[in-house]
Design a protein around this motif. Structure first.
Motif, PDB file in Angstrom:
ATOM      1  N   THR A  48       1.923 -11.656  22.184  1.00 29.38           N
ATOM      2  CA  THR A  48       0.221 -11.601  21.639  1.00 29.38           C
ATOM      3  C   THR A  48      -0.515 -10.834  20.183  1.00 29.38           C
ATOM      4  N   ASN A  49       0.249  -8.880  20.788  1.00 27.80           N
ATOM      5  CA  ASN A  49       0.421  -7.956  20.390  1.00 27.80           C
ATOM      6  C   ASN A  49       1.416  -7.996  18.612  1.00 27.80           C
ATOM      7  N   ARG A  63       7.298 -12.698  25.624  1.00 28.66           N
ATOM      8  CA  ARG A  63       7.959 -10.998  25.033  1.00 28.66           C
ATOM      9  C   ARG A  63       6.886 -10.559  25.306  1.00 28.66           C
ATOM     10  N   GLY A  64       6.243 -10.126  26.575  1.00 24.47           N
ATOM     11  CA  GLY A  64       5.131  -9.281  26.704  1.00 24.47           C
ATOM     12  C   GLY A  64       4.971  -7.944  26.368  1.00 24.47           C
ATOM     13  N   ARG A  65       4.582  -6.873  25.864  1.00 27.65           N
ATOM     14  CA  ARG A  65       4.663  -5.266  25.516  1.00 27.65           C
ATOM     15  C   ARG A  65       3.892  -5.043  26.199  1.00 27.65           C
ATOM     16  N   LEU A  77      -4.180 -11.000  25.758  1.00 29.08           N
ATOM     17  CA  LEU A  77      -5.530 -11.407  25.302  1.00 29.08           C
ATOM     18  C   LEU A  77      -5.035 -10.713  24.284  1.00 29.08           C
ATOM     19  N   LYS A  88      -1.650  -3.018  40.891  1.00 34.43           N
ATOM     20  CA  LYS A  88      -2.367  -2.894  39.257  1.00 34.43           C
ATOM     21  C   LYS A  88      -2.785  -4.601  39.164  1.00 34.43           C
ATOM     22  N   GLY A 124      -4.698  -4.728  23.292  1.00 29.74           N
ATOM     23  CA  GLY A 124      -3.684  -5.839  23.910  1.00 29.74           C
ATOM     24  C   GLY A 124      -4.567  -5.859  25.288  1.00 29.74           C
ATOM     25  N   GLY A 183      -3.395  -7.682  29.572  1.00 26.65           N
ATOM     26  CA  GLY A 183      -3.048  -9.062  29.879  1.00 26.65           C
ATOM     27  C   GLY A 183      -4.109  -8.623  31.736  1.00 26.65           C
TER      28      GLY A 183
END
Ligand code: BTN
Length: 260
Positions: A28-29, A51-53, A69, A119, A139, A141
């Motif tokens: 999303t970023n 590919r979440g950063r 988000l 976490k 961003g 998560g």
């Protein structure tokens, strides 16, 4: 109930940020970065990311069950004046989880929210050039209903989720609505409420009062974590007695006995 635009709108009837929910996103970023004409307060949510950063070029594992988000903020002033944004965002997440789930999360400097050593949330702020200055993409998560047994093996020791901590499903629209309200409040108080929010950050920060290892690109050393400065930086005392302010983006901090 699944995360949806309709579900969120019904909980946030007069909210003036623009919300969009995607079934799947690369990141999303990344997607929001490409929307160069998007206005302040554009929010992109996804039910999963391929590919979440994460920070320091890492991937952020983003399976179904999490809340992913990104919000575009275009605050007034130079980017150097909002270095504390990520720290305030951590407080916003903490408040939202307290509001909706009744859980008090700790904050591991700089951007991890933790519970009982695990976490539950990570935050990545990225700057994006715009015609009218610099925008910031915040961003977030959250492992909301994430089954951590399905995460990559190397994360299973350190990751937790809200549903696992509570022992029941966490309604994602409700939690996201609380989070958006808290982020909105953060945005409004970004400068005027900064000191108050940073005090709350400091009080919740589990890194403080501990011997930590600072892992930089060039060097790594042990130090004692003393406090949080006015930019959300970590103040540490090095072994020679000198004080240093550590900034996000440069380093990761580890406790001497593992993740915390
Ligand atoms: C970290 O823990 O290193 C930061 C993780 C940030 C993850 C969020 S999920 C939504 C947004 N989109 C991304 O690709 N990353 C952030």
């Amino acid at each position: 109930m699944e995360l949806s635009e309709a579900g969120l709108s019904s909980l946030l009837p007069s909210f003036d940020w623009r919300l969009r929910v995607l079934e799947e996103a690369t990141s999303t970023n990344q997607l929001l970065k490409q929307e160069t004409a998007a206005p302040h307060g554009t929010v992109l949510l996804a039910k999963r990311q391929t590919r979440g950063r994460g920070r320091l070029g890492r991937l952020f594992s983003s399976p179904e069950g999490g809340i992913y988000l990104s919000v575009l903020l275009c605050p007034e002033g130079a980017p150097e004046s909002v270095l504390h944004l990520t720290a305030m965002a951590a407080v916003a997440v903490r408040r939202a989880v307290q509001d909706f789930c009744g859980l008090q999360l700790g904050i591991k400097w700089v951007n991890d929210l933790v519970l009982e050593g695990k976490k539950l949330c990570g935050i990545l702020t990225e700057a994006v050039p715009r015609r009218d200055g610099t925008g910031l993409i915040l961003g977030i998560g959250i492992n909301c209903n994430t089954d951590t047994r399905k995460l990559p093996l190397e994360l299973q020791q350190t990751a937790g989720s809200l549903s696992q901590a509570l022992g029941h499903f966490v309604e994602p629209n409700g939690l996201t609505a609380c989070l958006l309200r808290r982020l909105y409040e953060m945005d409004r108080g970004l400068f005027s409420e900064k000191a108050l929010w940073l005090r709350e950050y400091e009080a919740a920060c589990v890194t403080l009062g501990k011997q930590v290892r600072i892992l930089g690109a060039k060097e790594s050393y042990e130090a004692f974590a003393l406090g949080i400065d006015e930019n959300g930086g970590l103040i540490v005392r090095k072994e020679d007695g000198s004080l240093e302010h550590i900034f996000t983006g440069e380093v990761s901090v580890r406790g001497l006995s593992g993740y915390l």
